[in-house]
Scaffold this motif. Sequence first.
Motif, PDB file in Angstrom:
ATOM      1  N   LEU A 189       0.828  -1.205   0.000  1.00 33.97           N
ATOM      2  CA  LEU A 189       0.000   0.000   0.000  1.00 33.97           C
ATOM      3  C   LEU A 189       0.866   1.259   0.000  1.00 33.97           C
ATOM      4  O   LEU A 189       0.611   2.218  -0.742  1.00 33.97           O
ATOM      5  CB  LEU A 189      -0.913  -0.020   1.227  1.00 33.97           C
ATOM      6  N   TYR A 192       2.774   1.685  -3.450  1.00 32.13           N
ATOM      7  CA  TYR A 192       1.928   2.161  -4.541  1.00 32.13           C
ATOM      8  C   TYR A 192       1.583   3.640  -4.361  1.00 32.13           C
ATOM      9  O   TYR A 192       1.590   4.422  -5.324  1.00 32.13           O
ATOM     10  CB  TYR A 192       0.653   1.333  -4.636  1.00 32.13           C
ATOM     11  N   THR A 193       1.305   4.043  -3.120  1.00 34.90           N
ATOM     12  CA  THR A 193       0.989   5.451  -2.852  1.00 34.90           C
ATOM     13  C   THR A 193       2.188   6.332  -3.170  1.00 34.90           C
ATOM     14  O   THR A 193       2.050   7.397  -3.799  1.00 34.90           O
ATOM     15  CB  THR A 193       0.560   5.628  -1.384  1.00 34.90           C
ATOM     16  N   LYS A 194       3.370   5.902  -2.762  1.00 35.47           N
ATOM     17  CA  LYS A 194       4.587   6.659  -3.087  1.00 35.47           C
ATOM     18  C   LYS A 194       4.785   6.749  -4.592  1.00 35.47           C
ATOM     19  O   LYS A 194       5.182   7.796  -5.122  1.00 35.47           O
ATOM     20  CB  LYS A 194       5.807   5.991  -2.443  1.00 35.47           C
ATOM     21  N   LYS A 195       4.497   5.657  -5.289  1.00 31.76           N
ATOM     22  CA  LYS A 195       4.651   5.631  -6.748  1.00 31.76           C
ATOM     23  C   LYS A 195       3.768   6.698  -7.389  1.00 31.76           C
ATOM     24  O   LYS A 195       4.224   7.457  -8.267  1.00 31.76           O
ATOM     25  CB  LYS A 195       4.273   4.243  -7.270  1.00 31.76           C
ATOM     26  N   LEU A 196       2.513   6.774  -6.963  1.00 37.12           N
ATOM     27  CA  LEU A 196       1.596   7.756  -7.528  1.00 37.12           C
ATOM     28  C   LEU A 196       2.060   9.184  -7.248  1.00 37.12           C
ATOM     29  O   LEU A 196       1.999  10.051  -8.130  1.00 37.12           O
ATOM     30  CB  LEU A 196       0.185   7.546  -6.968  1.00 37.12           C
ATOM     31  N   ILE A 222      -2.567   6.524   5.212  1.00 37.16           N
ATOM     32  CA  ILE A 222      -3.283   6.311   3.949  1.00 37.16           C
ATOM     33  C   ILE A 222      -4.751   5.992   4.210  1.00 37.16           C
ATOM     34  O   ILE A 222      -5.653   6.568   3.583  1.00 37.16           O
ATOM     35  CB  ILE A 222      -2.603   5.201   3.121  1.00 37.16           C
ATOM     36  N   LEU A 232      -6.497  10.268  -3.816  1.00 32.52           N
ATOM     37  CA  LEU A 232      -5.305   9.436  -3.970  1.00 32.52           C
ATOM     38  C   LEU A 232      -5.324   8.268  -2.989  1.00 32.52           C
ATOM     39  O   LEU A 232      -5.049   7.118  -3.360  1.00 32.52           O
ATOM     40  CB  LEU A 232      -4.037  10.267  -3.753  1.00 32.52           C
ATOM     41  N   LYS A 235      -7.738   5.702  -4.068  1.00 32.49           N
ATOM     42  CA  LYS A 235      -7.227   4.991  -5.249  1.00 32.49           C
ATOM     43  C   LYS A 235      -6.282   3.865  -4.807  1.00 32.49           C
ATOM     44  O   LYS A 235      -6.356   2.735  -5.309  1.00 32.49           O
ATOM     45  CB  LYS A 235      -6.496   5.973  -6.156  1.00 32.49           C
ATOM     46  N   SER A 236      -5.417   4.160  -3.832  1.00 36.22           N
ATOM     47  CA  SER A 236      -4.471   3.168  -3.323  1.00 36.22           C
ATOM     48  C   SER A 236      -5.177   2.057  -2.562  1.00 36.22           C
ATOM     49  O   SER A 236      -4.906   0.867  -2.760  1.00 36.22           O
ATOM     50  CB  SER A 236      -3.441   3.845  -2.419  1.00 36.22           C
ATOM     51  N   ARG A 239      -7.230  -0.226  -4.883  1.00 33.86           N
ATOM     52  CA  ARG A 239      -6.369  -1.167  -5.612  1.00 33.86           C
ATOM     53  C   ARG A 239      -5.977  -2.334  -4.709  1.00 33.86           C
ATOM     54  O   ARG A 239      -6.012  -3.497  -5.124  1.00 33.86           O
ATOM     55  CB  ARG A 239      -5.114  -0.456  -6.115  1.00 33.86           C
ATOM     56  N   MET A 240      -5.608  -2.028  -3.473  1.00 36.67           N
ATOM     57  CA  MET A 240      -5.262  -3.076  -2.526  1.00 36.67           C
ATOM     58  C   MET A 240      -6.439  -4.032  -2.314  1.00 36.67           C
ATOM     59  O   MET A 240      -6.294  -5.259  -2.341  1.00 36.67           O
ATOM     60  CB  MET A 240      -4.858  -2.454  -1.180  1.00 36.67           C
TER      61      MET A 240
END
Length: 316
Positions: A189, A192-196, A222, A232, A235-236, A239-240
């Motif tokens: 989690l 993916y959040t860092k990636k976005l 998050i 955001l 969204k994370s 997805r999880m």
Amino acid sequence: MYIGVDIGGTAIKAGIVDESGDIVKKKETATNVHRGYEAIEKDIIDLISDLKKEVEEKGNTVKSIGIGIPGIADVNHDIVIYCTNLKWRNVPLGKNLKEHFNLPVYIENDATVAGLAEAVKGSTKGYKNSLFLTLGTGVGGSIIINDKIFNGSHGIGSEIGHMIVGENFYDCNCGNNGCLETFASATALIKYTKKLIKEGYKDTIIMDKIDGDLDKLNAKIIFDSAKEGDELANKSVDRMVKYLSIGIGSLINIMDPGIIAIGGGISKAGEFLLDKIREEVPKYVIFNEVKFADIVIAQLKNDAGIIGAAMLHNFM
């Protein structure tokens, strides 16, 4: 009486547990992994010895010892084959404890043990077939079928976190790509959040909560942001939940458990998380017009390791 030991990377927790699965007394000591296996084994023996003495001073006897480990042991419960966090490979913990105490000793993975505890005293009590998922740094699992632990023919079953559920942007520590734990863990989690955010997604309250420092990001932030409606964060989380639900749906299709319990740090999101999972899982269940497993939050938290380890004798 029974003694249960929960060996973690930070602490070794041990307790006296009665026939009903209630903890009578607890003790713990720091693991201090850097000291090596022999020093940690001595601490385990000392903890067990102290608890055993207390049991015997009250005129009772210890019938067995159970150990929960962050790894796997052989089918005879003699050798711990592998514990990544403890840096153990092929250490004779079970064999040495059996010889030292002259008692039956059972060793199982810590997620298996926690799931067993839930079956004895927690959220899955009363169900012959249950599934337990712990969502934390990684994803662990426990499968109980007909009131017995299922861990396969060679003691390495129930690795739910390493079932492949999709294609991901990074590989799992096991070397594969697409493992459930690379989608549904706290680590996943956060990644993916860092990636976005790094890709330019800046319109989020998360950045204020962490003062713009991505190193401060954690799963709680998050989830808290998602509950506040942050796009955001949702969204994370969504997805999880999607990939977690693919995994849960597949497990329902395979084993049809009566109940599924969610534990670990992510379970602290409570009903917010459950509502999303309960909405998503039916998409992946073949016979969703027929009643399938209830999905609940695990109850026992930090006591699960001790209780489950102590009760291993009933589930082997």
